[in-house]
Design a protein around this motif. Sequence first.
Motif, mmCIF file in Angstrom:
data_model
loop_
_atom_site.group_PDB
_atom_site.id
_atom_site.type_symbol
_atom_site.label_atom_id
_atom_site.label_comp_id
_atom_site.label_asym_id
_atom_site.label_seq_id
_atom_site.Cartn_x
_atom_site.Cartn_y
_atom_site.Cartn_z
ATOM 1 N N THR A 164 0.854 -1.183 0.000
ATOM 2 C CA THR A 164 0.000 0.000 0.000
ATOM 3 C C THR A 164 0.889 1.232 0.000
ATOM 4 O OG1 THR A 164 -0.160 -0.013 2.421
ATOM 5 C CG2 THR A 164 -1.912 -1.133 1.184
ATOM 6 N N GLU A 167 0.809 7.299 -2.394
ATOM 7 C CA GLU A 167 1.057 8.021 -3.642
ATOM 8 C C GLU A 167 -0.240 8.641 -4.160
ATOM 9 O OE1 GLU A 167 2.764 7.115 -8.169
ATOM 10 O OE2 GLU A 167 3.163 5.720 -6.527
ATOM 11 N N THR A 168 -1.346 7.980 -3.886
ATOM 12 C CA THR A 168 -2.657 8.504 -4.233
ATOM 13 C C THR A 168 -3.512 8.550 -2.965
ATOM 14 O OG1 THR A 168 -3.459 6.281 -4.753
ATOM 15 C CG2 THR A 168 -2.570 7.583 -6.581
ATOM 16 N N ASN A 172 -3.977 3.389 -1.637
ATOM 17 C CA ASN A 172 -4.365 2.262 -2.483
ATOM 18 C C ASN A 172 -3.313 1.157 -2.462
ATOM 19 O OD1 ASN A 172 -6.965 2.769 -4.045
ATOM 20 N ND2 ASN A 172 -5.900 4.727 -4.332
ATOM 21 N N TRP A 174 -0.884 -1.590 -4.491
ATOM 22 C CA TRP A 174 -0.088 -1.638 -5.712
ATOM 23 C C TRP A 174 0.583 -3.009 -5.818
ATOM 24 C CZ3 TRP A 174 0.552 2.900 -8.812
ATOM 25 C CH2 TRP A 174 -0.027 4.061 -8.272
ATOM 26 N N LYS A 191 4.990 -1.048 -12.266
ATOM 27 C CA LYS A 191 4.232 -0.911 -11.019
ATOM 28 C C LYS A 191 2.752 -0.761 -11.350
ATOM 29 C CE LYS A 191 4.569 2.828 -8.501
ATOM 30 N NZ LYS A 191 5.063 3.865 -7.565
ATOM 31 N N LYS A 193 -1.276 -0.422 -10.295
ATOM 32 C CA LYS A 193 -2.216 0.014 -9.276
ATOM 33 C C LYS A 193 -3.371 -0.974 -9.206
ATOM 34 C CE LYS A 193 -4.694 4.222 -7.912
ATOM 35 N NZ LYS A 193 -5.053 5.601 -8.376
ATOM 36 N N THR A 196 -8.524 1.553 -6.671
ATOM 37 C CA THR A 196 -8.715 2.984 -6.929
ATOM 38 C C THR A 196 -9.543 3.664 -5.833
ATOM 39 O OG1 THR A 196 -10.680 2.488 -8.276
ATOM 40 C CG2 THR A 196 -8.561 2.691 -9.433
#
Length: 206
Positions: A164, A167-168, A172, A174, A191, A193, A196
């Motif tokens: 996790t 970054e967002t 989220n 990854w 990488k 994701k 979302t």
Amino acid sequence: VVATPGEAGNFFGRPVLSPDGKKLAAGITKPLDDIFELWVFDLDAKTGKRLFSDRNVNSWLWSEDGTELIYLTQDFNSGEGGGIFRRKADGSGTPELLYRHYPGTGFNLIDWSADGNFVLFMSGGVLNMVRLDRQPREPVEVIREEFSVNQAPLSPDNRFIAFTSDETRPINAWLWSFNPDTVAVGPASEKLKLTTDGAGGPLSWG
């Protein structure tokens, strides 16, 4: 009731179930005496055994076959730092030092690969790995991001790392490819994701 922590004032915590679901490793803290004990409980027999006492232990993981545990100690007050140790889950033998971590940033266990060859730990926001089947056992940086990385279990075939990241927003999950021979993740373009809408729970491989 699987087990009771004992006398009043003691605390039972950090229970970790063995892969076969038959044993439980947990800590019993006796704050009035400044004592911490690591116990292993047999869930079928409803019995427990104290493995050792060490107030500097703060996390532990099972081997895939349930016969061994690795655990982490930290002692920055004495200047000795900390380490990752391996020990038989039945209490036999003596602990084996796998990696010595010296004072600086703290560190915590993340995962132990299914084949027993890789130990992952986080230190200073960096995901590190120690390879146990080769000497010397020096830590290798696997993921160093400008974002906060957490969890990071290794896939059973040692080919991917799920983690996790903030970054967002929300945080989220990854996925990153991993090469066990070079002990390195793939290029950033690989990488992936996975979520979302956020990934708040623990990550695990099926």
